[in-house]
Design an enzyme around this catalytic site. Structure first.
Site, PDB file in Angstrom:
ATOM      1  N   LYS A 171      13.204  25.990   9.623  1.00  0.00           N
ATOM      2  CA  LYS A 171      12.316  24.786   9.367  1.00  0.00           C
ATOM      3  C   LYS A 171      10.976  25.205   9.294  1.00  0.00           C
ATOM      4  O   LYS A 171      10.469  26.076  10.440  1.00  0.00           O
ATOM      5  CB  LYS A 171      12.669  23.759  10.284  1.00  0.00           C
ATOM      6  CG  LYS A 171      12.299  22.371   9.655  1.00  0.00           C
ATOM      7  CD  LYS A 171      12.843  21.211  10.470  1.00  0.00           C
ATOM      8  CE  LYS A 171      12.644  19.851   9.721  1.00  0.00           C
ATOM      9  NZ  LYS A 171      13.366  18.727  10.723  1.00  0.00           N
TER      10      LYS A 171
ATOM     11  N   GLU B 134       9.448  21.424  15.479  1.00  0.00           N
ATOM     12  CA  GLU B 134      10.429  20.828  14.304  1.00  0.00           C
ATOM     13  C   GLU B 134      11.650  21.937  14.428  1.00  0.00           C
ATOM     14  O   GLU B 134      12.497  21.671  13.879  1.00  0.00           O
ATOM     15  CB  GLU B 134       9.777  21.150  13.250  1.00  0.00           C
ATOM     16  CG  GLU B 134       8.563  20.151  12.987  1.00  0.00           C
ATOM     17  CD  GLU B 134       9.344  18.704  12.657  1.00  0.00           C
ATOM     18  OE1 GLU B 134      10.183  18.449  12.006  1.00  0.00           O
ATOM     19  OE2 GLU B 134       9.104  17.780  13.578  1.00  0.00           O
TER      20      GLU B 134
ATOM     21  N   GLU C  27      16.988  23.914  13.912  1.00  0.00           N
ATOM     22  CA  GLU C  27      16.873  24.676  12.720  1.00  0.00           C
ATOM     23  C   GLU C  27      15.705  25.693  12.608  1.00  0.00           C
ATOM     24  O   GLU C  27      14.582  25.461  12.478  1.00  0.00           O
ATOM     25  CB  GLU C  27      16.250  23.182  11.812  1.00  0.00           C
ATOM     26  CG  GLU C  27      17.438  22.173  11.938  1.00  0.00           C
ATOM     27  CD  GLU C  27      16.701  20.771  11.338  1.00  0.00           C
ATOM     28  OE1 GLU C  27      17.021  20.596  10.231  1.00  0.00           O
ATOM     29  OE2 GLU C  27      15.992  20.026  11.979  1.00  0.00           O
TER      30      GLU C  27
END
Length: 417
Positions: free
Chosen positions: A274, A280, A271
């Site tokens: 993000k 993350e 991602e």
């Protein structure tokens, strides 16, 4: 990729349409923000089923409806509505004669109170045990649905690297054995975590409810204050987990031997947009352009020796020996930097008294210097409880003592990680 099941975090019609007439089973989700309304209104629950499930089912093989995501890890205002929402959705499915779709909810490991070891002593947090967990487990037992659990050995080990070895988290065969108080033997951290949840359910009076692993995985990149994330470690964890999850007969856990535990990886894609720590953005099996981060066989046929050699993982610095400072990013927009400074000194609860006029750290009187002090103070105070050195891109971690190359940083103190 030979994927057999997918879990999405809404009921996205474009995705559900693409999965029609496939053999890929699907978990869909009621978003967190709709839980209260659905709990209070059975008509809304039925509308959600008609609009988001009946439209696609059975052409799209939807098998589970999840209510929210890690609700018990957030503010408690929503907690009382979780089980009523599950009940209303279950009734709506039955009203529409849909009987093959289970209703559950994914919970994080923080549903447990107290230490992870020994797992046999685990119990649910006192603030949810009677009011939320017992009614939920009663519902799952009555409907023969599993509890979905987001379980990450990466985080458990990162938070206690002094006592938990990397090998124990990565299913290394020579990582040692942990013997529980009831003499059960554990060869890996995932089994410890799962059995802690099984023990908590047994303690609550529900010894037969199954678990589905709704999220697990390992990140491939990390910040300076994170440990264990690399392509090497992620590939080992996920490849070995595939072999375990697809073992025939099923392995189960020491507490539930031979029990099949459905498992979902987090995540299919990195991602890249993000926010937050580097980890993350780097849990995916694929990059956003669809290329593989590393090779992985999701059928479980390949053995480790059949894969190409992995890049070496960086050598870890022992816990407490890495010296870090959180400083302002000199290349960031001045407006963004000023806003981040205001946040750190305000809602962030950093101690900014020393950078006020007349105080020892006021000079040099620049936004860059003041922000570095505030960011570093915030990080020193809160990084062990989840605080980060990000501030919307306005801050960076460094292992080089800033005071050695600029007087502007003479007030900064280090943070051992």
């Amino acid at each position: 990729m030979r994927i057999g099941k997918v879990k999405i975090y809404d009921a996205n019609p474009a995705i559900l349409g693409q999965l029609a007439n496939s053999d890929i089973e699907v978990c869909v989700m009621l978003p967190n923000e709709q839980i209260v309304a659905v709990a209070n209104n059975a008509t809304l629950a039925e509308m959600f089923i008609r609009n988001n499930i009946s439209t696609f089912y059975p052409a799209t093989p939807i098998r589970t409806l999840l209510v929210g995501n890690e609700i018990l890890s957030g503010p408690n205002q929503t907690w009382p509505y979780l089980v009523p929402a599950m009940i209303n959705l279950h009734k709506a499915l039955r009203k529409l004669r849909i009987r093959k779709i289970k209703v559950s909810t994914p919970l994080a490991m923080d549903m447990l109170g107290g230490p992870l070891f020994p797992p046999s002593n685990a119990s649910f947090r006192t603030d949810i045990a009677q009011t939320v967990m017992k009614p939920m487990l009663r519902f799952l037992h009555h409907t023969n649905a599993p509890l979905f659990v987001d379980v990450y050995p990466f985080f458990a080990r990162e938070n206690d690297a002094t006592h938990i070895s990397l090998g124990f988290a990565l299913f290394e065969p020579d990582a040692g054995i942990y013997k529980d108080v009831n003499s059960l033997e554990y060869h890996n951290l995932l089994d410890v975590q799962l059995d802690a949840v099984f023990a908590a359910m047994e303690r609550a009076g529900f010894p037969k409810i199954r678990i589905t692993i709704s999220e697990t995985g390992w990140p491939t990149r990390e910040d300076l204050d994170e440990r264990g994330a690399s392509i090497h470690n992620a590939a080992l964890y996920n490849r070995r987990l595939v072999k375990r999850a697809l073992s025939n007969p099923p392995l189960g856990t020491p507490r539930r031997q031979g029990e099949l535990i459905d498992t979902y990886f987090f995540a299919l894609f990195n991602e890249d947009l993000k926010s937050g720590p580097t980890t993350e953005r780097n849990w995916g099996l694929l990059y956003p352009n669809g290329t593989h981060v590393y090779d992985i066989d999701l059928t479980g046929y390949l053995n480790e020796s059949q894969y190409k050699t992995l890049p070496n993982s960086p050598v870890e610095v022992p816990p407490g020996q890495l010296k870090l400072w959180c400083i302002a990013n000199p290349d960031i927009n001045a407006t963004v930097l000023g806003g981040a400074l205001s946040y750190a000194c305000g809602a962030g609860s950093a101690d900014c008294e020393p950078i006020q006029p007349g105080q020892p750290c006021f000079f040099p009187n620049t936004t860059l210097s003041h922000a570095s002090y505030a960011f570093n103070d915030y990080y020193n105070r809160f990084h062990k409880s989840g605080g980060t050195c990000v501030f919307g891109g306005a801050a960076n971690l460094t292992t080089n003592d800033p005071s050695e190359f600029s007087f502007a940083f003479h007030c900064l103190t280090l943070s051992p990680a």
